[in-house]
Enzyme design. Structure first.
Site, PDB file in Angstrom:
ATOM      1  N   ASN A  13      -9.304 -47.950  -2.987  1.00  0.00           N
ATOM      2  CA  ASN A  13      -9.526 -46.998  -4.996  1.00  0.00           C
ATOM      3  C   ASN A  13      -9.074 -48.569  -5.572  1.00  0.00           C
ATOM      4  O   ASN A  13      -8.858 -48.885  -5.788  1.00  0.00           O
ATOM      5  CB  ASN A  13      -7.583 -46.585  -4.436  1.00  0.00           C
ATOM      6  N   ARG A  94     -12.452 -44.243  -2.923  1.00  0.00           N
ATOM      7  CA  ARG A  94     -12.205 -42.760  -4.440  1.00  0.00           C
ATOM      8  C   ARG A  94     -13.257 -43.834  -5.255  1.00  0.00           C
ATOM      9  O   ARG A  94     -13.491 -44.374  -5.841  1.00  0.00           O
ATOM     10  CB  ARG A  94     -10.877 -43.416  -4.138  1.00  0.00           C
ATOM     11  N   HIS A 183      -8.684 -35.939 -10.785  1.00  0.00           N
ATOM     12  CA  HIS A 183      -7.683 -36.368 -10.142  1.00  0.00           C
ATOM     13  C   HIS A 183      -7.923 -35.034  -8.793  1.00  0.00           C
ATOM     14  O   HIS A 183      -6.664 -34.380  -8.017  1.00  0.00           O
ATOM     15  CB  HIS A 183      -6.349 -35.973 -10.676  1.00  0.00           C
ATOM     16  N   GLY A 214       1.374 -38.468 -14.114  1.00  0.00           N
ATOM     17  CA  GLY A 214       1.535 -39.400 -13.419  1.00  0.00           C
ATOM     18  C   GLY A 214       1.179 -40.333 -14.740  1.00  0.00           C
ATOM     19  O   GLY A 214       1.338 -39.449 -15.743  1.00  0.00           O
ATOM     20  N   ARG A 245      -2.446 -42.004 -23.130  1.00  0.00           N
ATOM     21  CA  ARG A 245      -3.627 -40.821 -23.735  1.00  0.00           C
ATOM     22  C   ARG A 245      -3.641 -39.821 -24.680  1.00  0.00           C
ATOM     23  O   ARG A 245      -2.553 -39.575 -24.066  1.00  0.00           O
ATOM     24  CB  ARG A 245      -4.803 -40.777 -22.785  1.00  0.00           C
ATOM     25  N   ASP A 286       6.321 -45.435 -20.272  1.00  0.00           N
ATOM     26  CA  ASP A 286       7.471 -44.628 -19.234  1.00  0.00           C
ATOM     27  C   ASP A 286       8.222 -43.797 -19.409  1.00  0.00           C
ATOM     28  O   ASP A 286       9.654 -44.092 -19.903  1.00  0.00           O
ATOM     29  CB  ASP A 286       7.711 -46.317 -18.088  1.00  0.00           C
ATOM     30  N   GLY A 334       4.224 -39.620 -10.118  1.00  0.00           N
ATOM     31  CA  GLY A 334       5.445 -39.919 -10.557  1.00  0.00           C
ATOM     32  C   GLY A 334       6.157 -39.445 -11.383  1.00  0.00           C
ATOM     33  O   GLY A 334       7.476 -39.369 -10.909  1.00  0.00           O
ATOM     34  N   GLY A 336       5.805 -36.098 -11.905  1.00  0.00           N
ATOM     35  CA  GLY A 336       5.737 -34.323 -11.591  1.00  0.00           C
ATOM     36  C   GLY A 336       6.853 -34.535  -9.388  1.00  0.00           C
ATOM     37  O   GLY A 336       8.010 -33.661 -10.256  1.00  0.00           O
ATOM     38  N   GLU A 385      -3.124 -39.768  -1.865  1.00  0.00           N
ATOM     39  CA  GLU A 385      -4.926 -39.438  -2.263  1.00  0.00           C
ATOM     40  C   GLU A 385      -5.504 -40.654  -1.233  1.00  0.00           C
ATOM     41  O   GLU A 385      -6.250 -40.278  -0.665  1.00  0.00           O
ATOM     42  CB  GLU A 385      -4.904 -40.118  -3.642  1.00  0.00           C
TER      43      GLU A 385
HETATM   44  P1  ADP Z   1      -0.561 -42.962 -11.236  1.00  0.00           P
HETATM   45  O1  ADP Z   1      -1.660 -42.364 -11.908  1.00  0.00           O
HETATM   46  O2  ADP Z   1      -0.923 -44.432 -11.760  1.00  0.00           O
HETATM   47  O3  ADP Z   1      -1.084 -43.459  -9.727  1.00  0.00           O
HETATM   48  P2  ADP Z   1       1.869 -42.289 -10.652  1.00  0.00           P
HETATM   49  O4  ADP Z   1       2.010 -41.615 -10.103  1.00  0.00           O
HETATM   50  O5  ADP Z   1       2.404 -43.294 -10.124  1.00  0.00           O
HETATM   51  O6  ADP Z   1       0.765 -43.219 -11.567  1.00  0.00           O
HETATM   52  O7  ADP Z   1       3.018 -42.176 -12.010  1.00  0.00           O
HETATM   53  C1  ADP Z   1       3.171 -43.022 -12.962  1.00  0.00           C
HETATM   54  C2  ADP Z   1       4.309 -43.158 -13.932  1.00  0.00           C
HETATM   55  O8  ADP Z   1       5.576 -41.518 -13.104  1.00  0.00           O
HETATM   56  C3  ADP Z   1       5.288 -43.743 -14.409  1.00  0.00           C
HETATM   57  O9  ADP Z   1       4.494 -43.813 -15.707  1.00  0.00           O
HETATM   58  C4  ADP Z   1       6.644 -42.781 -15.135  1.00  0.00           C
HETATM   59  O10 ADP Z   1       6.518 -42.888 -16.218  1.00  0.00           O
HETATM   60  C5  ADP Z   1       6.475 -42.088 -13.831  1.00  0.00           C
HETATM   61  N1  ADP Z   1       7.945 -42.159 -12.960  1.00  0.00           N
HETATM   62  C6  ADP Z   1       7.753 -42.559 -11.820  1.00  0.00           C
HETATM   63  N2  ADP Z   1       9.176 -42.951 -11.184  1.00  0.00           N
HETATM   64  C7  ADP Z   1       9.732 -42.055 -11.995  1.00  0.00           C
HETATM   65  C8  ADP Z   1      10.916 -41.687 -11.931  1.00  0.00           C
HETATM   66  N3  ADP Z   1      11.852 -42.026 -10.927  1.00  0.00           N
HETATM   67  N4  ADP Z   1      11.723 -40.910 -13.062  1.00  0.00           N
HETATM   68  C9  ADP Z   1      10.777 -40.650 -13.775  1.00  0.00           C
HETATM   69  N5  ADP Z   1       9.531 -40.771 -13.895  1.00  0.00           N
HETATM   70  C10 ADP Z   1       8.471 -41.513 -13.420  1.00  0.00           C
END
Ligand code: ADP
Length: 393
Positions: A13, A94, A183, A214, A245, A286, A334, A336, A385
């Site tokens: 990826n 991907r 996605h 995420g 975004r 975050d 992340g 969700g 993924e």
């Molecule tokens: P990507 O879209 O880059 O694959 P992820 O699916 O890993 O990203 O999601 C990343 C985001 O998930 C982070 O910016 C953060 O906001 C959120 N995140 C990750 N772990 C947690 C957690 N334990 N609690 C709340 N939010 C989280």
């Protein structure tokens, strides 16, 4: 030592400055190693490798994707997994944008490569790194079949009334301006897991809404295993508020900003892609940090999270109508999978649909987070993924 009889699948990826890779045993699809080169072309470049649930980190400078791929291959040997690269049977990539051309995983030939390249005009940030990854693997393993799995493919079933914009039709015909959705690999994977979990008879209708939340976020309406609408559009900028975004907005805002602020298109692109969303609203992309601040009554953090929860609920409401019914809502990625407070807030709008959240299960991030009496089941499912791609090779 590796066993020569054993064969593997490699999944790559490639992002603009990163390369994620996973190695799977071909037969069992057991993931034996995961790696992440971060900061390609930058001083902070490093390689992280996960094996037996343990991460190790090494600093090194990768000038470009070829360098990163060479290092990734080396890590497979260093970890005594492979004796020779000939144990890798197939490499899956991907690829973010498959346009209207690619609706299935596709074996990469020179003609396919050319088409992916031509689609870079629609995905200038995403398709070029995938191409770089494909070419790098071709240099190292010229004979091994490479397969492109597209993030747009799952959405090819979206009907025309949903994928067209209210623009002159000719712009669709001439330039391909339409909703593509992204996605798809994740939405397809978690909707499939949800269908299994719901265990419905094949003949019964099945309506699921999948929320991939995420860094980038999108929501998809899935009817009987097929995407019928999704919140991202012509590009991954549309739909929900994301980490950095903007998500959807009145397109006239862009023209207004160009007139008022005289931004260049590059400046505007930076604002929309990198300085908006949660970061633009509350200074951080975050959600963990925003939640910590919200607990301390930080108004801007509370507002940003409320705005995201509101929009999640709004898309779910809209897609329940698009699906003409709703069996389940799935939260993944992340945010969700972890941000119970956002799920709780989003679901607080959805009682009228028959959603009853189980507060305890939600707080614990359990798989089923709705009450047994909930008409609509709510699930938290882990997306993977790389595995979804490996399954399609
Ligand atoms: P990507 O879209 O880059 O694959 P992820 O699916 O890993 O990203 O999601 C990343 C985001 O998930 C982070 O910016 C953060 O906001 C959120 N995140 C990750 N772990 C947690 C957690 N334990 N609690 C709340 N939010 C989280």
């Amino acid at each position: 030592m590796g066993n020569t009889a054993q064969t593997f699948l490699l999944v790559l990826n490639s992002g603009s400055s990163s390369l994620k890779y996973s190695l799977f045993e071909e037969k069992s699809l057991r993931e034996v190693l995961q790696g992440h080169v971060d900061g390609i072309g930058l001083d902070r470049c490093c390689l992280k490798v996960k094996r037996d649930n343990q991460w190790t980190e090494t600093k090194f400078l990768a000038e470009d994707h070829l360098h990163a791929v060479i290092k990734a291959f080396q890590s497979l040997k260093d970890n005594d997994i492979l004796q020779g690269f000939d144990q890798i049977q197939k490499v899956g990539h991907r690829v973010v944008h498959g346009g209207e051309k690619f609706t299935q995983p596709t074996r990469i030939t020179p003609a396919v490569l050319k088409k992916i390249k031509s689609l870079s005009v629609l995905a200038p940030l995403h398709n070029p790194p995938a191409l770089a990854g494909i070419l790098a693997v071709k240099k190292i393993l010229p004979k091994v079949p490479q397969i492109a799995v597209f993030d747009t493919a799952f959405h090819h079933s979206i009907p025309k009334e949903a994928f067209l914009y209210g623009l002159p039709y000719q712009l669709y015909e001439e330039l391909g301006i339409r909703k593509y959705g992204f996605h798809g690999i994740s939405h397809e994977y978690v909707s499939r897991l949800a269908r299994k979990a719901l265990n419905k008879q094949r003949s019964e209708q099945e309506e699921i809404i999948t929320c991939h939340l995420g860094n980038g976020s999108s929501i998809t309406a899935v009817k009987n295993g097929r995407s019928v609408d999704t919140s991202m559009g012509f590009t991954p900028l549309d739909g929900l508020i994301m980490g950095t975004r903007s998500g959807e907005m009145d397109p006239e805002i862009i023209l207004f900003l160009l007139n008022q602020k005289h931004y260049t298109t590059a400046q505007l692109e930076k604002i929309l892609q990198k300085q908006s969303g949660l970061k633009g609203l509350a200074g951080s992309s975050d959600v963990r940090e925003l939640h910590d601040r919200a607990l301390k009554k930080d108004k801007q953090a509370i507002l940003a999270l409320d705005m995201l929860a509101y929009r999640i609920a709004k898309f779910i409401g809209a897609y329940a109508a698009a699906l003409k019914g709703l069996d389940a809502i799935v939260f993944t990625a992340g945010i969700g999978e972890n941000a119970y407070y956002l799920r709780k807030k989003a679901c607080s709008y959805l009682g009228f649909l028959g959603v009853k959240l189980d507060a305890h299960a939600n707080r614990k991030n359990l798989t089923y987070i709705s009450k047994p009496s909930s008409k609509v089941k709510v699930l938290v499912l882990h997306t993977d993924e790389a595995r979804a791609i490996a399954e399609q090779l």
